[in-house]
Design a protein around this motif. Structure first.
Motif, PDB file in Angstrom:
ATOM      1  N   ALA A   1       4.093 -23.913 -73.715  1.00  6.66           N
ATOM      2  CA  ALA A   1       4.628 -22.876 -74.597  1.00  6.66           C
ATOM      3  C   ALA A   1       6.155 -22.924 -74.636  1.00  6.66           C
ATOM      4  N   LEU A   2       6.781 -23.104 -73.474  1.00 10.21           N
ATOM      5  CA  LEU A   2       8.246 -23.192 -73.437  1.00 10.21           C
ATOM      6  C   LEU A   2       8.741 -24.422 -74.191  1.00 10.21           C
ATOM      7  N   LEU A   3       8.086 -25.559 -73.987  1.00  8.88           N
ATOM      8  CA  LEU A   3       8.494 -26.771 -74.709  1.00  8.88           C
ATOM      9  C   LEU A   3       8.338 -26.596 -76.218  1.00  8.88           C
TER      10      LEU A   3
ATOM     11  N   THR B   1       8.165 -33.588 -68.038  1.00  3.60           N
ATOM     12  CA  THR B   1       7.096 -34.238 -68.774  1.00  3.60           C
ATOM     13  C   THR B   1       6.975 -33.643 -70.172  1.00  3.60           C
ATOM     14  N   THR B   2       6.429 -34.421 -71.073  1.00  6.45           N
ATOM     15  CA  THR B   2       6.242 -34.005 -72.458  1.00  6.45           C
ATOM     16  C   THR B   2       5.011 -33.109 -72.593  1.00  6.45           C
ATOM     17  N   ILE B   3       4.891 -32.490 -73.754  1.00  3.13           N
ATOM     18  CA  ILE B   3       3.676 -31.726 -74.050  1.00  3.13           C
ATOM     19  C   ILE B   3       2.463 -32.649 -73.936  1.00  3.13           C
ATOM     20  N   ALA B   4       2.594 -33.862 -74.451  1.00  4.08           N
ATOM     21  CA  ALA B   4       1.487 -34.823 -74.397  1.00  4.08           C
ATOM     22  C   ALA B   4       1.062 -35.073 -72.951  1.00  4.08           C
ATOM     23  N   TRP B   5       2.017 -35.282 -72.047  1.00  9.35           N
ATOM     24  CA  TRP B   5       1.698 -35.542 -70.651  1.00  9.35           C
ATOM     25  C   TRP B   5       0.994 -34.334 -70.039  1.00  9.35           C
TER      26      TRP B   5
ATOM     27  N   TYR C   1       4.423 -33.235 -80.068  1.00  9.54           N
ATOM     28  CA  TYR C   1       3.524 -33.612 -78.975  1.00  9.54           C
ATOM     29  C   TYR C   1       4.182 -34.644 -78.053  1.00  9.54           C
ATOM     30  N   LEU C   2       4.858 -35.606 -78.626  1.00 13.91           N
ATOM     31  CA  LEU C   2       5.473 -36.696 -77.855  1.00 13.91           C
ATOM     32  C   LEU C   2       6.969 -36.500 -77.600  1.00 13.91           C
ATOM     33  N   TRP C   3       7.543 -35.378 -78.047  1.00 12.95           N
ATOM     34  CA  TRP C   3       8.981 -35.129 -77.919  1.00 12.95           C
ATOM     35  C   TRP C   3       9.434 -35.174 -76.463  1.00 12.95           C
ATOM     36  N   GLU C   4      10.495 -35.921 -76.215  1.00 13.28           N
ATOM     37  CA  GLU C   4      11.081 -36.032 -74.881  1.00 13.28           C
ATOM     38  C   GLU C   4      12.377 -35.235 -74.858  1.00 13.28           C
ATOM     39  N   PRO C   5      12.364 -34.035 -74.265  1.00 11.11           N
ATOM     40  CA  PRO C   5      13.527 -33.155 -74.318  1.00 11.11           C
ATOM     41  C   PRO C   5      14.720 -33.619 -73.491  1.00 11.11           C
TER      42      PRO C   5
END
Length: 176
Positions: free
Chosen positions: A165-167, A65-69, A19-23
């Motif tokens: 979905a991509l993230l 942006t992250t999934i969370a954002w 959820y918070l992962w920053e790619p």
């Protein structure tokens, strides 16, 4: 879940780490208010212990942006637009409470979709043509027929949903 062609597939539950992962460097996310805004953000929107990275003016090109954002952005948009359509017409991004965990984020998204659905089912054909039915102040809502706002919200859900979905795919592959 159904894959779309009748085949059953298993979708793994999202973790807080995902959820918070920053790619990439300089991602915008949901952050503790005490930490302040992330790189390139000028503020943290929201009330409570967590805030959503934001910028005024909006940066161009927009940050990754992250999934969370993304999920928080959708939840906030659905909730506030519903409020400015069939609610008190008083909520702002500074009233919205964000969560730093996937459970809270998914709960907020579910509540936002319920609120927006209630706004949609309250609209008859005449309401769809009504200019300013949504008076959401952070968009062109007061100047647009409600049908245009519905189109825009659907576009946002599809756009950011596809990014989420991509993230998720990238996170899964990155983690092996």
């Amino acid at each position: 879940m159904d894959s779309g062609d009748g085949e059953r597939i298993e979708v793994t539950a999202m973790t807080d780490d995902e959820y918070l992962w920053e790619p990439v460097r300089n991602c915008w996310s949901i952050r503790p208010q005490a930490a302040g805004p992330g790189p390139g953000a000028t503020m943290l929107a929201g009330a409570g212990d967590w805030g959503r990275d934001a910028g005024r003016p909006h940066p161009w090109p927009p940050p990754i942006t992250t999934i969370a954002w993304r999920l928080a952005h959708l939840s906030e948009m659905l909730t506030l637009r519903a409020d400015y359509t069939v609610g008190s017409r008083s909520l702002t991004e500074q009233h919205y409470v964000f969560h730093g965990d996937v459970t809270g984020g998914l709960r907020d998204f579910a509540e936002g979709t319920r609120s927006w659905r209630a706004a949609l089912v309250s609209a008859d054909d005449a309401a769809l043509d009504e200019v300013g039915r949504s008076s959401y102040p952070y968009g062109s809502d007061p100047e647009e027929p409600f049908l245009e706002i519905v189109w825009w919200v659907n576009q946002e859900i599809l756009h950011h949903g596809a990014e989420i979905a991509l993230l998720r795919d990238l996170y899964r592959e990155q983690r092996g």
